[in-house]
Design a protein around this motif. Structure first.
Motif, PDB file in Angstrom:
ATOM      1  N   ALA A 141      47.384   6.350  -3.910  1.00 22.71           N
ATOM      2  CA  ALA A 141      48.417   6.199  -4.975  1.00 22.71           C
ATOM      3  C   ALA A 141      49.681   6.253  -4.198  1.00 22.71           C
ATOM      4  CB  ALA A 141      48.272   7.267  -5.748  1.00 22.71           C
ATOM      5  N   ALA A 142      50.064   6.854  -3.078  1.00 25.33           N
ATOM      6  CA  ALA A 142      51.530   6.873  -2.492  1.00 25.33           C
ATOM      7  C   ALA A 142      51.690   5.460  -2.008  1.00 25.33           C
ATOM      8  CB  ALA A 142      51.317   8.019  -1.512  1.00 25.33           C
ATOM      9  N   ASN A 143      50.866   4.846  -1.432  1.00 22.81           N
ATOM     10  CA  ASN A 143      51.099   3.616  -0.704  1.00 22.81           C
ATOM     11  C   ASN A 143      51.200   2.477  -2.085  1.00 22.81           C
ATOM     12  OD1 ASN A 143      51.173   4.099   1.920  1.00 22.81           O
ATOM     13  ND2 ASN A 143      49.073   4.588   1.963  1.00 22.81           N
ATOM     14  N   TYR A 148      55.168  -1.222  -4.213  1.00 20.87           N
ATOM     15  CA  TYR A 148      55.920  -2.017  -5.346  1.00 20.87           C
ATOM     16  C   TYR A 148      57.005  -1.153  -5.639  1.00 20.87           C
ATOM     17  CZ  TYR A 148      51.441  -4.664  -5.605  1.00 20.87           C
ATOM     18  OH  TYR A 148      50.496  -5.342  -5.186  1.00 20.87           O
ATOM     19  N   GLY A 149      57.679  -0.514  -4.774  1.00 17.84           N
ATOM     20  CA  GLY A 149      59.187  -0.038  -5.049  1.00 17.84           C
ATOM     21  C   GLY A 149      59.374   0.965  -6.246  1.00 17.84           C
ATOM     22  N   LEU A 150      58.236   1.772  -6.224  1.00 20.34           N
ATOM     23  CA  LEU A 150      58.138   2.870  -7.251  1.00 20.34           C
ATOM     24  C   LEU A 150      58.153   4.220  -6.747  1.00 20.34           C
ATOM     25  CD1 LEU A 150      55.566   0.867  -9.603  1.00 20.34           C
ATOM     26  CD2 LEU A 150      57.943   0.902 -10.011  1.00 20.34           C
ATOM     27  N   ILE A 151      58.113   4.337  -5.327  1.00 19.12           N
ATOM     28  CA  ILE A 151      58.070   5.571  -5.006  1.00 19.12           C
ATOM     29  C   ILE A 151      58.953   6.479  -5.385  1.00 19.12           C
ATOM     30  CG2 ILE A 151      59.554   5.377  -2.790  1.00 19.12           C
ATOM     31  CD1 ILE A 151      56.157   6.695  -2.768  1.00 19.12           C
ATOM     32  N   ASN A 152      60.114   6.168  -5.935  1.00 19.74           N
ATOM     33  CA  ASN A 152      61.117   7.188  -6.362  1.00 19.74           C
ATOM     34  C   ASN A 152      60.991   7.462  -7.798  1.00 19.74           C
ATOM     35  OD1 ASN A 152      62.297   7.786  -3.889  1.00 19.74           O
ATOM     36  ND2 ASN A 152      63.291   5.994  -3.916  1.00 19.74           N
ATOM     37  N   GLU A 153      60.100   6.845  -8.466  1.00 17.12           N
ATOM     38  CA  GLU A 153      59.870   6.659  -9.933  1.00 17.12           C
ATOM     39  C   GLU A 153      58.773   7.731 -10.716  1.00 17.12           C
ATOM     40  OE1 GLU A 153      62.237   5.018 -11.881  1.00 17.12           O
ATOM     41  OE2 GLU A 153      63.074   4.253  -9.974  1.00 17.12           O
ATOM     42  N   PHE A 154      57.819   8.152  -9.943  1.00 18.44           N
ATOM     43  CA  PHE A 154      56.893   8.898 -10.362  1.00 18.44           C
ATOM     44  C   PHE A 154      56.614  10.090  -9.386  1.00 18.44           C
ATOM     45  CE2 PHE A 154      56.220   4.524 -11.851  1.00 18.44           C
ATOM     46  CZ  PHE A 154      55.910   4.924 -13.302  1.00 18.44           C
ATOM     47  N   ASN A 180      54.647  13.334   1.234  1.00 20.28           N
ATOM     48  CA  ASN A 180      55.166  12.173   0.705  1.00 20.28           C
ATOM     49  C   ASN A 180      56.180  12.529  -0.538  1.00 20.28           C
ATOM     50  OD1 ASN A 180      53.969   9.811   2.129  1.00 20.28           O
ATOM     51  ND2 ASN A 180      52.312  11.144   1.707  1.00 20.28           N
ATOM     52  N   GLY A 181      56.736  13.534  -0.672  1.00 14.42           N
ATOM     53  CA  GLY A 181      57.558  13.958  -1.796  1.00 14.42           C
ATOM     54  C   GLY A 181      57.250  13.542  -3.207  1.00 14.42           C
ATOM     55  N   LEU A 182      56.034  13.827  -3.489  1.00 16.00           N
ATOM     56  CA  LEU A 182      55.182  13.273  -4.550  1.00 16.00           C
ATOM     57  C   LEU A 182      54.550  14.291  -5.363  1.00 16.00           C
ATOM     58  CD1 LEU A 182      53.878   9.657  -3.501  1.00 16.00           C
ATOM     59  CD2 LEU A 182      55.825  10.191  -5.016  1.00 16.00           C
ATOM     60  N   LEU A 183      54.461  15.522  -5.185  1.00 14.65           N
ATOM     61  CA  LEU A 183      53.780  16.563  -5.799  1.00 14.65           C
ATOM     62  C   LEU A 183      54.441  16.925  -6.964  1.00 14.65           C
ATOM     63  CD1 LEU A 183      51.453  18.430  -5.837  1.00 14.65           C
ATOM     64  CD2 LEU A 183      52.724  20.004  -4.438  1.00 14.65           C
ATOM     65  N   ASN A 219      56.404  23.358  -0.891  1.00 12.82           N
ATOM     66  CA  ASN A 219      57.162  22.565  -1.638  1.00 12.82           C
ATOM     67  C   ASN A 219      58.108  22.896  -2.548  1.00 12.82           C
ATOM     68  OD1 ASN A 219      56.819  19.393  -2.217  1.00 12.82           O
ATOM     69  ND2 ASN A 219      56.649  20.475  -4.453  1.00 12.82           N
ATOM     70  N   ASP A 220      58.395  24.271  -2.530  1.00 11.35           N
ATOM     71  CA  ASP A 220      59.305  24.924  -3.153  1.00 11.35           C
ATOM     72  C   ASP A 220      59.172  24.891  -4.884  1.00 11.35           C
ATOM     73  OD1 ASP A 220      61.935  26.539  -3.672  1.00 11.35           O
ATOM     74  OD2 ASP A 220      63.043  24.970  -3.629  1.00 11.35           O
ATOM     75  N   GLY A 221      57.984  24.965  -5.199  1.00 12.68           N
ATOM     76  CA  GLY A 221      57.534  24.885  -6.565  1.00 12.68           C
ATOM     77  C   GLY A 221      57.425  23.328  -6.847  1.00 12.68           C
ATOM     78  N   ILE A 222      56.881  23.419  -8.161  1.00 12.26           N
ATOM     79  CA  ILE A 222      56.641  21.826  -8.623  1.00 12.26           C
ATOM     80  C   ILE A 222      57.401  21.667  -9.969  1.00 12.26           C
ATOM     81  CG2 ILE A 222      54.486  21.567  -7.469  1.00 12.26           C
ATOM     82  CD1 ILE A 222      52.985  22.564 -10.069  1.00 12.26           C
ATOM     83  N   ALA A 223      58.499  22.276 -10.376  1.00 10.74           N
ATOM     84  CA  ALA A 223      59.074  21.988 -11.528  1.00 10.74           C
ATOM     85  C   ALA A 223      59.626  20.393 -11.402  1.00 10.74           C
ATOM     86  CB  ALA A 223      60.279  23.053 -11.549  1.00 10.74           C
ATOM     87  N   PRO A 224      59.850  20.005 -12.641  1.00  7.83           N
ATOM     88  CA  PRO A 224      59.584  20.271 -13.873  1.00  7.83           C
ATOM     89  C   PRO A 224      57.898  20.130 -14.235  1.00  7.83           C
ATOM     90  CG  PRO A 224      60.148  18.325 -14.032  1.00  7.83           C
ATOM     91  CD  PRO A 224      60.162  18.409 -12.546  1.00  7.83           C
ATOM     92  N   GLY A 225      56.936  20.057 -13.249  1.00  7.92           N
ATOM     93  CA  GLY A 225      55.679  20.019 -13.659  1.00  7.92           C
ATOM     94  C   GLY A 225      55.150  21.499 -13.683  1.00  7.92           C
ATOM     95  N   GLY A 226      53.909  21.612 -13.515  1.00  8.35           N
ATOM     96  CA  GLY A 226      53.249  22.798 -13.769  1.00  8.35           C
ATOM     97  C   GLY A 226      51.769  22.912 -13.330  1.00  8.35           C
ATOM     98  N   PHE A 227      51.231  23.979 -13.941  1.00  6.05           N
ATOM     99  CA  PHE A 227      49.614  24.034 -13.681  1.00  6.05           C
ATOM    100  C   PHE A 227      49.073  23.742 -15.092  1.00  6.05           C
ATOM    101  CE2 PHE A 227      51.364  26.374  -9.987  1.00  6.05           C
ATOM    102  CZ  PHE A 227      50.381  26.191  -9.239  1.00  6.05           C
ATOM    103  N   ASN A 228      47.842  23.057 -15.160  1.00  8.78           N
ATOM    104  CA  ASN A 228      47.052  22.722 -16.107  1.00  8.78           C
ATOM    105  C   ASN A 228      45.713  23.235 -15.634  1.00  8.78           C
ATOM    106  OD1 ASN A 228      45.862  21.753 -18.448  1.00  8.78           O
ATOM    107  ND2 ASN A 228      45.659  19.610 -17.526  1.00  8.78           N
TER     108      ASN A 228
END
Length: 268
Positions: A141-143, A148-154, A180-183, A219-228
């Motif tokens: 998913a990261a690659n 496609y230049g979306l690495i900073n969008e998601f 990869n800075g994506l968590l 990762n210093d947390g996952i805000a604004p995400g969370g645990f589900n």
């Protein structure tokens, strides 16, 4: 900010679609479906279940937290969970539904409570993914996003049970996303290591919880995400109390994993 809000819709879509589109509940969950209208409402959805409190690891009460203490501070932050993100997403979903006239596009029917489907009439879904797809694992998913230049969008939502189905540990997938800075979010469930089924079990392995909490802390947390928790009861669990015991177990496992991870990182 708009992109982030829309992304959060996908993270919470199952819960949001239910809360936005379902008719108001008019009778408690343990009524056996005998309520016929709003006159049967008793004020609480689970009137026989007490407020779940923290009593500590020595408590023998199954309807209490043993490790999750909402008001306790760990690394300067309270453990208290929040529905703030979900509440915001629900309001945005309502706005979008009103603007577009489009109802939720996807939902899940809970059939396991019905005797007809409880035993073998409805089989679990097979191993997923069953063939290559572009969200096979965190690295793929990261690659894809980078290509496609979306690495900073998601950001990525890592589901522990799917990590296992793709041949990885949950910790491996969390670390891959983190470096990869994506968590961005975690479906903190588990599955059977010896089957190829997406069983969506509640996480009860403290060792596994400890490892992926280390990723969250690094990762210093996952805000604004969370645990589900993204888990369900087994089919034979028909008592309302089971629903609470299962969620308490999942919460306590995460809380104990957090406590362990803090100690390990302090040592290192």
């Amino acid at each position: 900010m708009k992109k982030l809000k829309i992304f959060m819709i996908f993270l919470c879509f199952n819960a949001a679609s239910f809360l936005v589109s379902a008719d108001p509940q008019t009778c408690p969950a343990d009524s056996g479906g005998k309520c016929s209208g709003p006159d049967d409402w008793e004020g609480e959805f689970f009137p026989e279940i007490p407020h779940i409190k923290y009593e500590g690891p020595k408590s023998s009460n199954p309807l209490t937290y043993k490790w999750y203490n909402a008001e306790e501070e760990i690394l300067g932050k309270k453990m208290k969970k929040s529905n703030k993100n979900l509440d915001e997403v629900i309001e945005l979903a309502k706005e979008l539904q009103k603007e577009t006239k489009i109802r939720p596009l996807w939902g899940t029917v809970q059939l396991f409570l019905h005797p007809r489907y409880m035993h073998e009439e409805q089989r679990p879904k097979p191993q997923e993914p069953t063939k290559h797809q572009y969200d096979w694992d965190a690295a793929t998913a990261a690659n894809f996003l980078r290509k496609y230049g979306l690495i900073n969008e998601f950001k990525l939502n890592i589901e522990c049970n799917h990590a296992r189905l793709s041949g990885h540990t949950c910790h491996h997938e969390l670390e891959t996303a983190r470096i990869n800075g994506l968590l961005g979010n975690i479906d903190a469930n588990t599955g059977d290591a010896q089957t190829g089924w997406d069983t969506d079990q509640f996480l009860t392995d403290v060792g596994e919880a400890t490892m992926f909490m280390m990723s969250v802390l690094r990762n210093d947390g996952i805000a604004p995400g969370g645990f589900n928790l993204d888990a369900k009861l087994r089919r034979e669990s028909t008592d309302v109390e089971d629903l609470f015991i299962a969620h308490i177990s999942g919460m306590d496992t995460l809380a104990r994993g957090l406590r362990n991870a803090v100690k390990l990182l302090e040592v290192n």
